[in-house]
Design a protein around this motif. Structure first.
Motif, mmCIF file in Angstrom:
data_model
loop_
_atom_site.group_PDB
_atom_site.id
_atom_site.type_symbol
_atom_site.label_atom_id
_atom_site.label_comp_id
_atom_site.label_asym_id
_atom_site.label_seq_id
_atom_site.Cartn_x
_atom_site.Cartn_y
_atom_site.Cartn_z
ATOM 1 N N GLN A 68 6.498 53.406 117.165
ATOM 2 C CA GLN A 68 5.614 53.025 118.404
ATOM 3 C C GLN A 68 4.104 52.451 118.498
ATOM 4 N N ALA A 69 3.698 52.932 117.592
ATOM 5 C CA ALA A 69 2.137 52.276 117.316
ATOM 6 C C ALA A 69 2.383 50.887 116.759
ATOM 7 N N ARG A 70 2.991 50.670 115.738
ATOM 8 C CA ARG A 70 3.257 49.380 115.041
ATOM 9 C C ARG A 70 3.730 48.448 116.360
ATOM 10 N N ASN A 71 4.511 48.980 117.161
ATOM 11 C CA ASN A 71 5.057 47.915 118.167
ATOM 12 C C ASN A 71 3.846 47.516 119.230
ATOM 13 N N LYS A 72 3.110 48.669 119.470
ATOM 14 C CA LYS A 72 2.014 48.229 120.304
ATOM 15 C C LYS A 72 1.107 47.335 119.477
ATOM 16 N N ALA A 73 0.922 47.228 118.313
ATOM 17 C CA ALA A 73 0.031 46.436 117.513
ATOM 18 C C ALA A 73 0.819 44.895 117.630
ATOM 19 N N PHE A 74 2.204 44.881 117.312
ATOM 20 C CA PHE A 74 2.852 43.635 117.425
ATOM 21 C C PHE A 74 2.423 42.846 118.497
ATOM 22 N N LEU A 76 -0.075 42.958 120.488
ATOM 23 C CA LEU A 76 -1.527 42.745 120.705
ATOM 24 C C LEU A 76 -1.916 41.494 119.530
ATOM 25 N N ALA A 77 -1.083 41.444 118.529
ATOM 26 C CA ALA A 77 -1.447 40.591 117.501
ATOM 27 C C ALA A 77 -1.179 39.065 117.854
ATOM 28 N N GLN A 78 -2.359 38.331 117.366
ATOM 29 C CA GLN A 78 -2.253 36.980 117.496
ATOM 30 C C GLN A 78 -2.239 35.980 116.119
ATOM 31 N N GLY A 79 -2.027 37.009 115.054
ATOM 32 C CA GLY A 79 -1.784 36.143 113.918
ATOM 33 C C GLY A 79 -0.545 35.217 113.462
ATOM 34 N N ARG A 80 -0.378 34.372 112.989
ATOM 35 C CA ARG A 80 0.721 33.588 112.379
ATOM 36 C C ARG A 80 1.642 34.675 111.639
ATOM 37 N N TRP A 81 1.149 35.314 110.874
ATOM 38 C CA TRP A 81 1.779 36.452 110.246
ATOM 39 C C TRP A 81 1.343 37.937 110.465
ATOM 40 N N ILE A 82 2.248 38.634 110.465
ATOM 41 C CA ILE A 82 1.695 40.292 110.869
ATOM 42 C C ILE A 82 2.067 41.134 109.773
ATOM 43 N N VAL A 83 0.816 41.671 109.211
ATOM 44 C CA VAL A 83 0.892 42.692 107.919
ATOM 45 C C VAL A 83 0.990 43.974 108.305
ATOM 46 N N VAL A 84 1.724 44.784 107.597
ATOM 47 C CA VAL A 84 1.552 46.305 107.782
ATOM 48 C C VAL A 84 1.048 46.713 106.951
ATOM 49 N N LEU A 85 0.004 47.566 107.272
ATOM 50 C CA LEU A 85 -0.898 48.365 106.208
ATOM 51 C C LEU A 85 -0.690 49.811 106.688
ATOM 52 N N ASP A 86 -0.577 50.678 106.017
ATOM 53 C CA ASP A 86 -0.637 52.068 106.316
ATOM 54 C C ASP A 86 -2.102 52.651 106.209
ATOM 55 N N ALA A 87 -2.312 53.567 106.841
ATOM 56 C CA ALA A 87 -3.840 54.257 107.106
ATOM 57 C C ALA A 87 -4.313 54.950 106.051
ATOM 58 N N ASP A 88 -3.573 55.253 104.986
ATOM 59 C CA ASP A 88 -4.076 55.889 103.450
ATOM 60 C C ASP A 88 -3.902 54.829 102.614
ATOM 61 N N ASP A 89 -3.519 53.710 102.469
ATOM 62 C CA ASP A 89 -3.361 52.597 101.653
ATOM 63 C C ASP A 89 -4.380 51.447 101.707
ATOM 64 N N THR A 90 -4.219 50.735 100.536
ATOM 65 C CA THR A 90 -5.243 49.787 100.504
ATOM 66 C C THR A 90 -4.429 48.393 100.113
ATOM 67 N N MET A 91 -5.187 47.347 99.925
ATOM 68 C CA MET A 91 -4.584 46.079 99.402
ATOM 69 C C MET A 91 -5.561 45.380 98.626
ATOM 70 N N GLU A 92 -4.911 44.757 97.548
ATOM 71 C CA GLU A 92 -6.030 43.945 96.784
ATOM 72 C C GLU A 92 -6.430 42.778 97.537
ATOM 73 N N PRO A 93 -7.586 42.097 97.457
ATOM 74 C CA PRO A 93 -8.104 41.506 98.283
ATOM 75 C C PRO A 93 -7.315 39.845 98.465
ATOM 76 N N ASP A 94 -6.317 39.434 97.599
ATOM 77 C CA ASP A 94 -5.679 38.143 97.657
ATOM 78 C C ASP A 94 -4.094 38.434 98.047
ATOM 79 N N ARG A 95 -3.795 39.801 98.509
ATOM 80 C CA ARG A 95 -2.452 40.023 98.929
ATOM 81 C C ARG A 95 -1.895 39.094 99.818
#
Length: 311
Positions: A68-74, A76-95
């Motif tokens: 439900q939280a991700r659906n709400k974010a969907f 609101l999103a304005q980007g051409r791509w939507i990227v899922v990130l969990d609140a205790d994880d991270t990504m490398e800068p060029d991912r």
């Protein structure tokens, strides 16, 4: 319009959210927005951040789970791509830029990203990658049969439903697909089921540039049997809706998956009874489902072993 919207569903994540947001706001080579949807946390996530500039916050009035939280974010999103990130994880800068490039090269609607496992301090755990970093199926579009086959629930099987996706917003808008709000685990996997059935081209990036946080094991932290029951029901509903479209091999794979999920659900009920001190209740379940006895014993042993090694 932004190149990408990075969405973070957060629940009681004040201790980890700043690190996750930091990895989202420092993505290179693309324009991004970051949306955090607080799933009715008891802590104050927004106030825990030193810098909230450029981050869109929203909050669900009652706890509804990550879907439900991700659906709400969907929405609101304005980007051409939507990227899922969990609140205790991270990504490398060029991912994100790398995954978008792969999507554009292959014509994919969805890219599933490989990950490495890290501890709570962000230190890699024994160089453990979920998939080999140099996979041979980079440009291979997953069929539904492929995806179900790689999301079986049995000992030694790897479920690629754990791979964190990026979605083409055009595809989501065109199909109207959203997360199943009844699910509190397996929600990413189920959305990919629906997406492939709706005609999505889905590919895998084998670069392990997502950092998935693992914590010391414990037999006290188990899957919720009710969540597994909801997942079984969602599988059944999917099969019912698409019965006329699926070949016999795919249906058999879903039956195998159901058997694995059912076994897991029953074993988790046993472990829940044991945790609460209800030995009689646990024995009653084992008496009616004797096939899971070895699974329960193995899970207890593995949990104790992880707890011992974590000391």
């Amino acid at each position: 319009m932004f190149d990408a919207t990075i969405i973070i569903a957060a629940w009681n994540a004040a201790d980890t959210i700043e690190r996750s947001i930091g990895s989202a706001t420092t993505q290179t080579g693309i324009s991004t927005e970051v949306i955090v949807v607080d799933d009715a946390s008891s802590d104050d996530i927004a106030d825990s951040l030193a810098d909230r500039h450029g981050i869109l916050f929203d909050r669900l009035p009652v706890n509804g789970g990550p879907a439900q939280a991700r659906n709400k974010a969907f929405d609101l999103a304005q980007g051409r791509w939507i990227v899922v990130l969990d609140a205790d994880d991270t990504m490398e800068p060029d991912r994100v830029s790398r995954m978008i490039s792969l999507a554009q090269e292959t014509g994919a609607d969805i890219v599933l990203g490989n990950f490495c496992m890290v501890d709570e301090d962000g230190v890699p755990v024994e160089d453990r990658y979920f998939l080999p970093p140099s996979g041979s199926d980079v440009a291979h579009a997953l069929t539904l049969s492929d995806y179900v086959a790689r999301n079986q629930v049995k000992r030694g099987a790897q479920s690629i439903g754990y791979l964190k996706p990026i979605f083409s917003r055009n595809f989501l808008d065109r199909t109207g697909l959203r997360y199943n709000p009844t699910l509190r685990n397996g929600e990413d996997c189920h959305l990919i089921f629906e997406a492939i059935a709706a005609g999505a081209k889905v590919v895998i990036s084998h670069v392990p540039d997502y950092r998935y946080t693992v914590r010391p094991g414990s037999i006290s932290h188990r899957a919720n049997p009710l969540h597994l029951k909801a997942l079984i029901a969602a599988d059944h509903a999917f099969l019912t809706r698409h019965a006329g479209e699926l070949d016999a091999a795919t249906c058999r794979l879903f039956e195998s998956r159901k058997a694995g999920l059912t076994e897991m659900m029953v074993s988790e009920r046993v472990l829940s009874e044991l945790k609460s001190g209800n030995l009689a209740g646990a024995c009653q379940i084992l008496f009616t489902s004797p096939k899971i006895t070895m699974r329960v014993a193995r899970q207890i042993g593995e949990g104790l072993g992880r707890r011992f090694r974590a000391r």
